[in-house]
Design a protein around this motif. Structure first.
Motif, mmCIF file in Angstrom:
data_model
loop_
_atom_site.group_PDB
_atom_site.id
_atom_site.type_symbol
_atom_site.label_atom_id
_atom_site.label_comp_id
_atom_site.label_asym_id
_atom_site.label_seq_id
_atom_site.Cartn_x
_atom_site.Cartn_y
_atom_site.Cartn_z
ATOM 1 N N UNK A 416 1.109 -4.267 0.281
ATOM 2 C CA UNK A 416 0.491 -5.550 -0.057
ATOM 3 C C UNK A 416 0.815 -5.934 -1.510
ATOM 4 N N UNK A 417 0.853 -4.941 -2.384
ATOM 5 C CA UNK A 417 1.221 -5.211 -3.781
ATOM 6 C C UNK A 417 2.615 -5.810 -3.878
ATOM 7 N N UNK A 420 2.673 -9.421 -2.680
ATOM 8 C CA UNK A 420 2.000 -10.344 -3.611
ATOM 9 C C UNK A 420 2.943 -10.657 -4.771
ATOM 10 N N UNK A 421 3.598 -9.633 -5.291
ATOM 11 C CA UNK A 421 4.518 -9.856 -6.401
ATOM 12 C C UNK A 421 5.730 -10.682 -5.993
ATOM 13 N N UNK A 424 4.702 -14.370 -5.401
ATOM 14 C CA UNK A 424 4.380 -15.134 -6.612
ATOM 15 C C UNK A 424 5.548 -15.228 -7.587
ATOM 16 N N UNK A 444 -8.293 -11.411 0.390
ATOM 17 C CA UNK A 444 -7.620 -10.734 -0.719
ATOM 18 C C UNK A 444 -6.312 -11.469 -1.033
ATOM 19 N N UNK A 448 -5.011 -13.849 -4.259
ATOM 20 C CA UNK A 448 -3.913 -13.390 -5.124
ATOM 21 C C UNK A 448 -2.771 -14.395 -5.236
ATOM 22 N N UNK A 472 1.867 -24.215 -11.556
ATOM 23 C CA UNK A 472 3.148 -24.025 -12.237
ATOM 24 C C UNK A 472 4.071 -25.245 -12.087
ATOM 25 N N UNK B 287 -5.552 -4.247 -3.494
ATOM 26 C CA UNK B 287 -4.477 -4.474 -4.441
ATOM 27 C C UNK B 287 -5.073 -4.593 -5.827
ATOM 28 N N UNK B 288 -5.202 -3.428 -6.483
ATOM 29 C CA UNK B 288 -5.940 -3.421 -7.744
ATOM 30 C C UNK B 288 -5.131 -4.047 -8.874
ATOM 31 N N UNK B 289 -3.823 -4.065 -8.717
ATOM 32 C CA UNK B 289 -2.990 -4.501 -9.826
ATOM 33 C C UNK B 289 -2.987 -6.008 -10.018
ATOM 34 N N UNK B 290 -3.153 -6.713 -8.936
ATOM 35 C CA UNK B 290 -3.020 -8.155 -9.043
ATOM 36 C C UNK B 290 -1.568 -8.524 -9.175
ATOM 37 N N UNK B 291 -1.325 -9.789 -9.410
ATOM 38 C CA UNK B 291 0.053 -10.240 -9.517
ATOM 39 C C UNK B 291 0.424 -10.432 -10.973
ATOM 40 N N UNK B 292 1.678 -10.077 -11.286
ATOM 41 C CA UNK B 292 2.091 -10.227 -12.676
ATOM 42 C C UNK B 292 2.670 -11.613 -12.945
ATOM 43 N N UNK B 293 2.865 -12.404 -11.908
ATOM 44 C CA UNK B 293 3.497 -13.711 -12.108
ATOM 45 C C UNK B 293 2.462 -14.798 -12.286
#
Lengths: 492, 293
Positions: A416-417, A420-421, A424, A444, A448, A472, B287-293
């Motif tokens: 999932x991480x 999400x990255x 985005x 969740x 995000x 953005x 997802x503890x990190x969240x998004x970096x963007x």
């Protein structure tokens, strides 16, 4: 019918499953040969003396001639909007203003089929879409905003909302009538007067709407419609007596407009491009998700700023989703927009056709693998079959840039991480889609996503009460809902 | 030969139909010592029938989209605009001056438009997403209370009536209305407007009759969720408030007389007949990190 192939079994519906034609009648519509500019409540000849053709992109036949407004025409339109604002519109109570907007909504409903047919002829979108989505939603936008006209103080408690004055609006060709409704309805409800330029390839419904404004008895000059190309738009943007510019279109043009109004007091809303991620988790209802992906990217030929053009599939379900997706694509009917069976109509213009074809070429050149179902495309007109690419990287051009066509770039993910990255990691942030049967996972993901609209287990849903707009470089400001009103108001 | 005029029979309005009162009784209100017609003297049984009709219509009405209810309220105004001549003559027959009758009709139409606009905005303005400390999506939104009994104003037979009905039905409630006792003509003609306005049968039910007789049947009825009372008798108010306790009916009293006043146009009248519902839904926090963007 299933057809045996050495490698795999695939669906091929094109040969055996013919559908009888179901054409929508065009006999009831009334089009003039030539359309002038709509300024001060009347149709007036352009000072430029110039006209250009608007064509049916499905047949390449000329539908009518449209006036090209130059700087003098735009100046007249702004003056007439200012006069209407000063003398009439700003003096009306919210209640009376609202009643005009209700009238417009009702008249659109009464003439909905005529508008739908013209929209499909002029823009290439399927009649099913214009009949069931574009035109009813346009009417709904007017109806919803009509009710706000005398209730603005409830949307902005303790702020004393006031109209801006004259607003310039520039609308795109992908949803001509609907985008006009998104622009004009809130502008009028909040008490502004309007100078609007519709997109040059799809001016007809705007001009029919002008006729309808006359029928509604809307005071002269409250809405002025100046047709033309980009230069006409730039005259609106640069006019010193325009208080606000509302633009829907590409991020590139949006930035040019922002540059032009920097340092002026003009307010702006920008509804720009997008490159939305549509994410399928392994626990998603897959058939529903595939349907949503199809709708997300092939709806309106992919000419949708919020199209789900990047598909992310969790690795464990990748093979099954791909099979279902390809099967579903086989069943899509591409062709005559006026046929009620058609799923994908004509590409809006030659120019856009070339753009899309270029991206498809680029996708292949960069090493992605293309899939298109078999389609019998009409000989005349502008067409692109539904297209998907696999073997796509985050860095692939087709995964980075907005194509604005029926082209889907597919990638996979494991965690999932990761998704999400990846989702985005784009300068855009208009919309996103997530598919999962687990509610807590859905929320969740939706929280995000860096995007202005996130659809969960659905896609491309629009409603007048629901704000739309991006994060953005997809723009700023919102259209629709309570938040959309703010863009047309000033406060103490 | 002179043509003989056909006189109108005034009946009550229950479940989208126009029955006579089951009791067979009538009364004849007077204006300037002249009777203005034979009006149904509704009974307890009529109230009960009307509540059944209102209850059966309620979930369907509340289940319509807010935008659809908005259009239907607007439609009532459209149809009313087209029948203004009839209201004009009835208001005059009930003692109004020509100018005042016109003013009342205009305000009534505009009031319907006003509340039509609220149908798809009220939860948007007054609902909330609540920032609870735990990982939950938590939101509160209003839902219609259910079946509302309306004791319509005695002194304003059209504008008063509509000022009470519109905010109640805007959110998805249905209602049983007791019309003005001495000026009942407009209420029945308004029922005829409702019947031809895409308003489903049973959403609004209108009875005529004697307040003293019927008030307690409104107050006592266990399937009435709220009462909107538009008159000014302290005895009646106390009686209603007491009777309401059995099933905790919400009682809202609005006795102000000047219905032309803008204060009758506000969303709080709608909220008075809505319940707040709060929903909790977990948000997975893997997802503890969240998004970096």
């Amino acid at each position: 019918m299933a057809k045996k192939n050495k490698k795999e079994i695939t669906l091929d519906l094109s040969s055996d499953w013919g559908l009888a034609p179901a054409p929508e009648s065009t006999s009831h519509i009334k089009l003039k040969k030539k359309y002038d500019l709509f300024i001060g409540g009347k149709f007036v000849k352009p000072k430029s003396g110039k006209y250009f053709d608007t064509i049916n992109p499905a047949t390449e036949e000329v539908l009518a001639q449209i006036a090209e407004a130059d700087d003098k025409d735009v100046d007249l339109a702004v003056k007439s909007a200012r006069k209407a604002y000063d003398n009439v519109w700003s003096k009306l109570s919210g209640k009376e203003r609202g009643k005009y907007i209700y009238r417009i909504a009702r008249l659109i409903q009464e003439r909905a089929r005529e508008f739908s047919v013209i929209e499909s002829l002029d823009g290439g979108k399927t009649i099913r879409e214009s009949r069931d989505i574009d035109i009813p939603l346009a009417a709904a936008h007017f109806f919803y905003h009509a009710g706000w006209a005398d209730k603005l103080e409830y949307a902005f408690p303790n702020r004393k909302p006031e109209a801006l004055g004259v607003v310039g609006q520039i609308t795109p060709w992908n949803f001509p009538m609907l985008m006009i409704a998104w622009k004009i309805a809130p502008a009028l409800a909040t008490g502004n007067t309007v100078v609007l330029k519709p997109a040059e390839t799809t001016s007809l419904t705007a001009l029919k709407l002008a006729e309808l404004f006359q029928d509604a008895g809307l005071p002269d000059g409250v809405v002025n419609i100046v047709t033309g190309h980009g230069t006409t738009g730039s005259h609106i943007v640069n006019h010193p007596d325009v208080n606000k510019v509302a633009f829907t279109g590409s991020t590139g043009v949006g930035k040019i407009i922002m540059k032009a109004i920097a340092g002026t007091n003009k307010k702006s809303t920008m509804e720009l491009g997008g490159k939305a991620a549509n994410i399928i988790m392994e626990d998603a209802p897959l058939d529903q998700a595939v349907e949503g992906v199809i709708n997300g990217i092939f709806f309106n030929q992919g000419h949708v700023c919020c199209a789900g053009s990047r598909l992310y599939i969790q690795e464990s379900v990748y093979p099954i989703v791909m099979r279902k997706l390809k099967d579903r694509m086989q069943a899509l009917v591409v062709g005559d927009p006026m046929d009620k069976n058609t799923d994908i109509g004509a590409i809006n213009s030659k120019k856009q056709l070339d753009t899309i074809k270029n991206y498809i070429k680029l996708g292949k050149a960069e090493g992605a693998e293309m899939y298109q179902p078999k389609c019998n495309l009409p000989k005349k007109g502008y067409w692109v079959p539904p297209t998907l690419f696999t073997n796509v990287a985050q860095s692939s051009t087709i995964a980075k840039e907005e194509i604005f066509g029926p082209v889907l770039a597919i990638q996979t993910f494991r965690t999932i991480d990761e998704v999400i990255n990846k989702a985005n990691n784009t300068p855009y942030g208009l919309s996103a889609g997530v598919w999962s049967d687990k509610g807590s996972k859905v929320f969740n993901l939706t929280s995000q996503m860096k995007a202005g609209v996130v659809w969960a287990n659905t896609y491309n849903k629009f409603d007048p009460t629901s704000p739309f707009g991006g994060y953005k470089e997809s723009g700023h400001g919102r259209e629709g809902g309570m938040q959309g009103l703010e863009a047309y108001l000033k406060f103490d | 030969m002179e043509r003989l005029e056909i006189l109108k029979t005034y009946k009550i309005y229950i479940g989208g139909a126009f029955p006579r009162t089951e009791s067979g009784r009538y009364y004849a209100p007077f204006v300037n010592k002249t009777p203005i017609g034979n009006i149904c003297l509704s009974s307890r049984k009529d109230v009960r029938n009307a509540v059944v009709a209102a209850r059966s219509a309620q979930s369907g009405w509340a289940g319509k989209s807010a935008a659809n209810r908005s259009q239907i309220l607007y439609r009532i105004a459209e149809i009313l605009e087209g029948r203004r001549a009839q209201f004009q003559s009835e208001l005059e027959l009930q003692g109004s001056s020509k100018a005042n009758a016109t003013k009342e009709i205009n305000a009534t139409i505009d009031r319907l438009i006003y509340f039509a606009g609220w149908c798809d905005k009220v939860t948007q303005v007054f609902g909330s997403v609540n920032p609870v400390a735990s990982s939950h999506f938590n939101f509160s939104t209003q839902e219609p209370t259910g079946v509302v009994g309306i004791i319509a104003p005695e002194d304003s037979s059209l504008l008063g009536l509509v000022s009470f009905i519109a905010p109640v039905i805007a959110s998805g409630n249905t209602c049983v209305v007791l019309a003005s006792e001495n000026m009942p003509l407009c209420s029945i003609t308004f029922a005829e407007v409702l019947a031809t306005s895409d308003v489903p049968g049973g959403v609004v039910n209108i009875l005529t009759g004697n307040t003293k007789e019927l008030l307690e049947h409104f107050g006592k009825h266990m399937d009435v969720n709220a009462i909107f009372y538009g008159r000014s008798s302290d005895d009646e108010i106390k009686k209603l408030q007491t009777l309401a306790i059995d099933n905790l009916k919400r009682i809202k009293i609005k006795s102000e007389g000047d219905y032309l006043n803008d204060k009758w146009e506000n969303p709080y009248l709608i909220l008075d007949f809505m319940e707040v519902k709060t929903t909790w839904h977990p948000i997975e926090a893997i997802s503890a990190t969240g998004s970096v963007y």
